[in-house]
Design an enzyme around this catalytic site. Structure first.
Site, PDB file in Angstrom:
ATOM      1  N   SER A 134       0.692  -1.245  -0.097  1.00  0.00           N
ATOM      2  CA  SER A 134      -0.012  -0.114   0.029  1.00  0.00           C
ATOM      3  C   SER A 134       0.790   1.171  -0.020  1.00  0.00           C
ATOM      4  CB  SER A 134      -1.137  -0.093   1.127  1.00  0.00           C
ATOM      5  OG  SER A 134      -0.126   0.248   2.303  1.00  0.00           O
ATOM      6  N   LYS A 135       0.108   2.502   0.115  1.00  0.00           N
ATOM      7  CA  LYS A 135       1.035   3.553  -0.034  1.00  0.00           C
ATOM      8  C   LYS A 135       1.933   3.648   1.063  1.00  0.00           C
ATOM      9  CE  LYS A 135      -2.594   6.421  -1.831  1.00  0.00           C
ATOM     10  NZ  LYS A 135      -3.588   7.400  -1.407  1.00  0.00           N
ATOM     11  N   ARG A 136       1.690   3.174   2.346  1.00  0.00           N
ATOM     12  CA  ARG A 136       2.747   3.311   3.498  1.00  0.00           C
ATOM     13  C   ARG A 136       3.945   2.692   3.080  1.00  0.00           C
ATOM     14  NH1 ARG A 136       1.904  -0.653   6.692  1.00  0.00           N
ATOM     15  NH2 ARG A 136       0.291  -1.811   5.758  1.00  0.00           N
ATOM     16  N   HIS A 137       3.994   1.759   1.831  1.00  0.00           N
ATOM     17  CA  HIS A 137       5.244   1.265   1.566  1.00  0.00           C
ATOM     18  C   HIS A 137       6.109   2.074   0.552  1.00  0.00           C
ATOM     19  CE1 HIS A 137       3.065  -2.314   2.872  1.00  0.00           C
ATOM     20  NE2 HIS A 137       4.148  -2.396   3.584  1.00  0.00           N
ATOM     21  N   GLY A 138       5.632   3.197   0.524  1.00  0.00           N
ATOM     22  CA  GLY A 138       6.180   4.280  -0.605  1.00  0.00           C
ATOM     23  C   GLY A 138       5.391   4.268  -1.961  1.00  0.00           C
TER      24      GLY A 138
END
Ligand code: GLU
Length: 466
Positions: A238-242
């Site tokens: 997800s966006k959390r991973h970049g």
């Protein structure tokens, strides 16, 4: 039978790497088999679908070079067709009106839970003969009550679902609009899709879709459910991973081929080969080789691949992408050295096009942006004499070639009894503002005589002022 695959995104966000990988696999499969690849925009969720998202998907597909042979088809433009299929299912006894109210369904659910049963619609309206006055009904599909559905999945092998586990699915809402499973089935049928390649979050929908297709007397497509992509922490990517948006990778300086190469290896392998050109991917791709297990996204590996592609691709091609990044820095690549030559001297040390663009800015800007630490360290008083000498000899050069420039550097170092670096580094700071640039002779050659001499003059003036 010729192969037809499709990519069917819901336009509720950007094109993310998971979607791009599904698109790539579908595209490769079609290309490999000389078939056709269709783009279908599943935009029936009017609240969540946006025009920006459609554009983002189209932009992503174009940037990746995943050209489609038909489409984009928009489901919102096909309501008439879905209506016909719903009517046909009703007329042929495969679907029925359901008048159950929210409360009724809620009670049903509570009773089932109390009996420790899995909540499901019990089919009570199947046998209703008269409408309920004033209640707009939904339409439910009459799922077979016995037997099994076997999904012969190209990735997972046989996955068996009992029909008793599948209840009578709503295929049209009370306002008449079709639901997701119905539209997918209608379109896969109408577009004669032979191979459905999609994320495995859809595996549970597949037996339902197969039952509807069978009720319509259709030939079933083959299915390939692709496992999901995880971040390094084991959670769904997800966006959390970049960056997960395809276009963000463009903006961060990746070449589309590098991303495609990374994506094809993410969940598919051919021995331990890492680098695949597009033609090779097409030749070798086999849906049967897609991994059953989820794969983990590894940004370092993507970066490494990007570097390989920057180094080994046709410099003309890299230059084409580099010009986009220079443009973003407000630089007109036409007003400076030949971009292809820039790529040739820069590509050994840049991991991304963004790095390459930043490292090349000094070739184009009129004013040098000096790094004060570099100036303090390398443009010192003792450099004044060799730099002045270098300027004089360079000014007298007949031609402007790297070898001649190099000879001048050597001669200056020799005359002043200093190491080559002691003249090269001050020159580098003078022309580029910093301590990092391609080999100094190539740098000066690319920068051109006029700019080089002007910048060295400016540095000499700076030195005499200290
Ligand atoms: N529209 C669905 C999605 O974006 C895909 C449906 C399908 O591939 O069958 O998840």
């Amino acid at each position: 039978m010729s192969v037809i695959t499709r990519f069917a995104p819901s336009p509720t966000g950007f094109l993310h790497v998971g979607g791009a990988r599904t698109a790539l696999f579908s595209w490769l499969f079609a290309r490999r088999h000389g078939g056709r690849f269709i783009l279908r925009i599943e935009d029936t969720d009017l609240e969540r679908s946006t025009a920006e998202s459609v554009n983002a998907i189209l932009e992503g597909m174009t940037w990746l070079g995943l050209e489609y042979d038909a489409g984009p088809f928009y489901q919102t433009q096909r309501f008439e067709y879905y209506k016909q299929i719903i009517q046909r299912l009703m007329a042929e006894g495969h679907a029925y009106h359901c008048y159950c109210s929210k409360d009724e369904l809620e009670n049903m659910r509570n009773e089932q839970m109390a009996r420790k049963e899995k909540p499901r619609y019990d089919g009570r309206c199947r046998h209703r003969t008269a409408p309920r006055a004033g209640v707009p009904p939904v339409v439910r599909f009459k799922n077979p009550v016995a037997g099994e559905v076997v999904v012969d999945d190209m990735v997972r092998g046989q996955v068996v679902f009992k029909n008793t586990e599948l209840d009578d699915l709503i295929i049209a809402r009370s306002d008449g609009t079709p639901t997701y499973n119905l539209t997918v089935v209608c379109d896969d049928l109408d577009m004669q899709v032979t191979h459905v390649i999609r994320g495995d979050d859809h595996l549970n929908n597949t037996p339902r879709q197969m039952n509807i297709l069978s009720a319509l007397g259709a030939q079933l497509p083959r299915y390939a459910h692709v496992p999901m992509i995880l971040g390094s922490d084991g959670q769904r990517l997800s966006k959390r991973h970049g960056a997960v948006s395809v276009m963000q990778y463009r903006d961060e300086g990746y070449l589309p081929e590098a991303l495609l190469n990374y994506l094809v290896r993410l969940g598919w392998s051919h021995g331990d080969q890492e680098i695949f050109g597009l033609d090779e991917m097409i030749r070798l791709f086999d849906a049967g080789d897609i991994n059953k297990a989820a794969s983990t996204f590894n940004p370092e590996k993507l970066l490494w691949l990007n570097q390989q592609y920057l180094k080994n691709s046709d410099p003309q091609h890299v230059a084409h992408h580099l010009s986009y990044h220079l443009g973003k820095l407000d630089i007109d690549p036409a007003l400076g050295p030949d971009l292809v030559e820039i790529v040739k001297v820069q590509r050994e040390r840049a991991k991304t096009l963004v790095e390459m663009a930043h490292a090349s800015v000094f070739f184009y800007r009129d004013r040098v942006a000096y790094d004060t630490a570099a100036v303090a360290k390398h443009l010192t008083a003792d450099v004044a004499a060799p730099l002045g000498d270098f300027r004089a000899r360079l000014g007298g050069l007949g031609g402007w070639q790297t070898t001649a420039i190099h000879q001048v550097l050597n001669a200056v170092a020799e005359t002043h009894g200093i190491k080559l670096g002691k003249i090269a580094q001050p020159v580098r700071v003078a022309v580029s503002g910093g301590t990092v640039s391609p080999p100094i002779d190539a740098t000066l050659w690319l920068l051109g005589r006029e700019k080089t001499l002007a910048r060295i003059d400016a540095a000499i003036t700076m030195l005499s002022g200290t």
